[in-house]
Design an enzyme around this catalytic site. Structure first.
Site, mmCIF file in Angstrom:
data_model
loop_
_atom_site.group_PDB
_atom_site.id
_atom_site.type_symbol
_atom_site.label_atom_id
_atom_site.label_comp_id
_atom_site.label_asym_id
_atom_site.label_seq_id
_atom_site.Cartn_x
_atom_site.Cartn_y
_atom_site.Cartn_z
ATOM 1 N N GLU A 1 -7.071 -1.488 5.086
ATOM 2 C CA GLU A 1 -6.287 -0.434 5.018
ATOM 3 C C GLU A 1 -6.075 -0.176 6.621
ATOM 4 O OE1 GLU A 1 -6.645 4.189 3.549
ATOM 5 O OE2 GLU A 1 -7.470 2.322 2.417
ATOM 6 N N GLU B 1 -6.725 13.318 13.729
ATOM 7 C CA GLU B 1 -5.833 12.067 13.932
ATOM 8 C C GLU B 1 -4.782 12.227 14.802
ATOM 9 O OE1 GLU B 1 -3.573 8.616 11.680
ATOM 10 O OE2 GLU B 1 -4.695 9.982 10.625
ATOM 11 N N LYS C 1 0.774 -1.248 -0.042
ATOM 12 C CA LYS C 1 0.133 0.176 0.063
ATOM 13 C C LYS C 1 0.985 1.410 -0.068
ATOM 14 C CE LYS C 1 -2.857 2.706 3.146
ATOM 15 N NZ LYS C 1 -3.242 3.142 4.402
ATOM 16 N N GLU D 1 -12.150 10.702 -3.760
ATOM 17 C CA GLU D 1 -11.640 10.648 -2.354
ATOM 18 C C GLU D 1 -11.063 11.951 -1.900
ATOM 19 O OE1 GLU D 1 -9.508 7.783 0.829
ATOM 20 O OE2 GLU D 1 -10.247 6.848 -1.031
#
Length: 463
Positions: free
Chosen positions: A308, A264, A215, A443
């Site tokens: 993910e 986050e 990824k 996105e």
């Protein structure tokens, strides 16, 4: 600061700051607007201010002026350098404070080995400052501290002048209403290197299909141009109104200002207890409760997003197993819902091992798979090679640490770099084997939306 302090025969510890004295003085004041205090410093300390508010709104920090700056442009060893310099500086503290600790605030760049040209002209690879005047709001209490870091033996006159300046700042913040800033008016918006971004998604997807890496997160940038120069106070006002459920941060470096409202947390340490947040996998909010629930449930069951998310949980859990004891990791993610987007969310906590520090955790956790990829080093190499820009401090650690070692760092997403009449916005997504340029591009618009809305950017012509 008192006469005993300054004539002290205290033995200062050896280190880069041997021979310095770090004086502090804290007073408790009537609670005030953090933004008003930040704004009060704009006249005399522009380019040397900082702002932080945690997601729970239980801790707010404003710094005005630079008592001392710790920075480096070295591509390696930057976490260790800041850690050692801060420890050495803290060893020179003359008079211990009990209400609040002196704080070091700042951040690191995403990747010091990225040599692409960048708009981040004023930000070194690591940039931290001890504020001259520090406001901390905790619960119902407010504290203002003065910090003086000097090699001079006699500092009474200087410290007394600083007290007068402190009182002026407090007065200005308490009697002046914070401006109700109008939304900025944008006169231009450009998608920077859009075609290169779309090409990079295709290239990286092919590399992932060839099993060279699992990824990779690829990001892109927007440039907004304003009718008038946007002030840092106005920028913070807008994001605090738009994203009240996020961490708010702002860091000035001369005429540039990096700010944002990020959901986050990277890692928090309080009394040796460490807490991190696994945040990866996202979907938009629904226009109705029913649609919102449907989207959230679909996210919880979506194999791509769950995979993910699991990359991040695995990586952060392994770090905590190495640096902490008693690590606790929930088996299943929950939903974290903020204004424009909902994320898969798993908290991880543990007790720091003896000798381990907040800076150690920041170094090994950055970048998490949510912002870099998996495996980490291969993903970073791919970003360096294929991403069409230099991220600067976007998606990097930003936060604070106090003299006791407590502190908190967030991941600087949902953010923008303000530079005069322009602002640069950043957004990215995790590329896996079944990614397509079109879906990833769409996105990024969801992730641009919070900052676009805060800065008066148009949303109607997104795609």
């Amino acid at each position: 600061m008192n006469s005993e302090s300054s004539s002290s025969t205290q033995q200062f510890a050896a280190g880069p700051y041997e021979g310095y004295r770090f004086y502090t003085e804290t007073i408790e004041v009537t609670r005030m607007s953090a933004l008003a205090f930040f704004e009060a410093g704009g006249e005399g300390y522009a380019g040397k201010r900082m702002f932080w508010q945690n997601r729970e709104k239980t801790f707010t920090l404003v710094g005005i002026g630079h008592a001392h700056v710790l920075s480096t442009d070295q591509p390696t060893g930057r976490f260790e350098k800041i850690k050692k310099d801060w420890k050495s500086l803290c060893n020179q503290i003359v008079n211990e404070e009990h209400s609040v600790q002196p704080v070091l605030f700042g951040g690191f760049s995403f990747d010091p080995l990225n040599d692409k040209p960048s708009e981040w002209t004023r930000f070194p690879q690591a940039y931290f400052a001890v504020p001259t005047f520090q406001l901390i709001l905790k619960g119902e209490q407010a504290f203002v501290s003065i910090h003086l870091i000097t090699e001079q033996q006699e500092s009474f006159a200087e410290f007394d002048a600083m007290r007068k300046e402190r009182d002026k700042l407090i007065h200005a913040a308490q009697v002046t209403e914070v401006d109700k800033y109008d939304k900025p008016r944008t006169i231009g918006r450009a998608e920077l290197r859009k075609e290169e971004y779309l090409d990079s998604i295709q290239r990286v997807t092919d590399i992932i299909k060839a099993k060279e890496v699992e990824k990779v997160v690829i990001a892109r940038a927007l440039e907004l141009e304003f009718e008038d120069k946007l002030s840092p106070s106005s920028a913070l006002y807008q994001v605090s109104n738009e994203q009240p459920e996020s961490f708010l941060f702002g860091l000035e470096a001369e005429e540039q200002f990096f700010f944002g409202a990020t959901p986050e947390r990277l890692v928090k340490v309080e009394s040796q207890k460490a807490l991190s947040t696994c945040l990866a996998g996202s979907t938009p909010r629904g226009k109705t409760v029913e649609k919102d629930t449907e989207l959230g449930e679909a996210l919880l069951k979506d194999p791509k997003n769950r995979a993910e998310h699991q990359y991040v949980v695995k990586m952060i859990s392994e770090v905590f197993e190495n640096y902490c004891s008693g690590t606790v990791v929930p088996k299943l993610p929950k939903l974290l819902k903020i204004r424009d987007i909902q994320h898969l969310y798993t908290p991880v906590e543990g007790k720091l091992n003896p000798g381990a520090t907040l800076f150690d955790l920041v170094e090994v956790l950055h970048p998490t798979p949510a912002l870099g990829g998996e495996p980490k080093l291969e993903a970073l190499h791919m970003i360096r090679k294929h991403e069409a820009m230099n991220r600067g401090y976007y998606a990097a650690p930003i936060g604070w640490i106090d003299a006791k070692g407590d502190g908190e760092f967030a991941v600087a997403i949902r953010s923008a770099l303000l530079d005069g009449e322009k602002a640069y916005l950043y957004a990215g997504g995790g590329i896996v084997a079944d990614s397509t340029p079109e879906s990833e591009y769409d996105e990024t618009w969801v992730k641009f939306r919070p900052m676009l809305r805060a800065l008066g950017g148009q949303l109607s012509d997104e795609s």
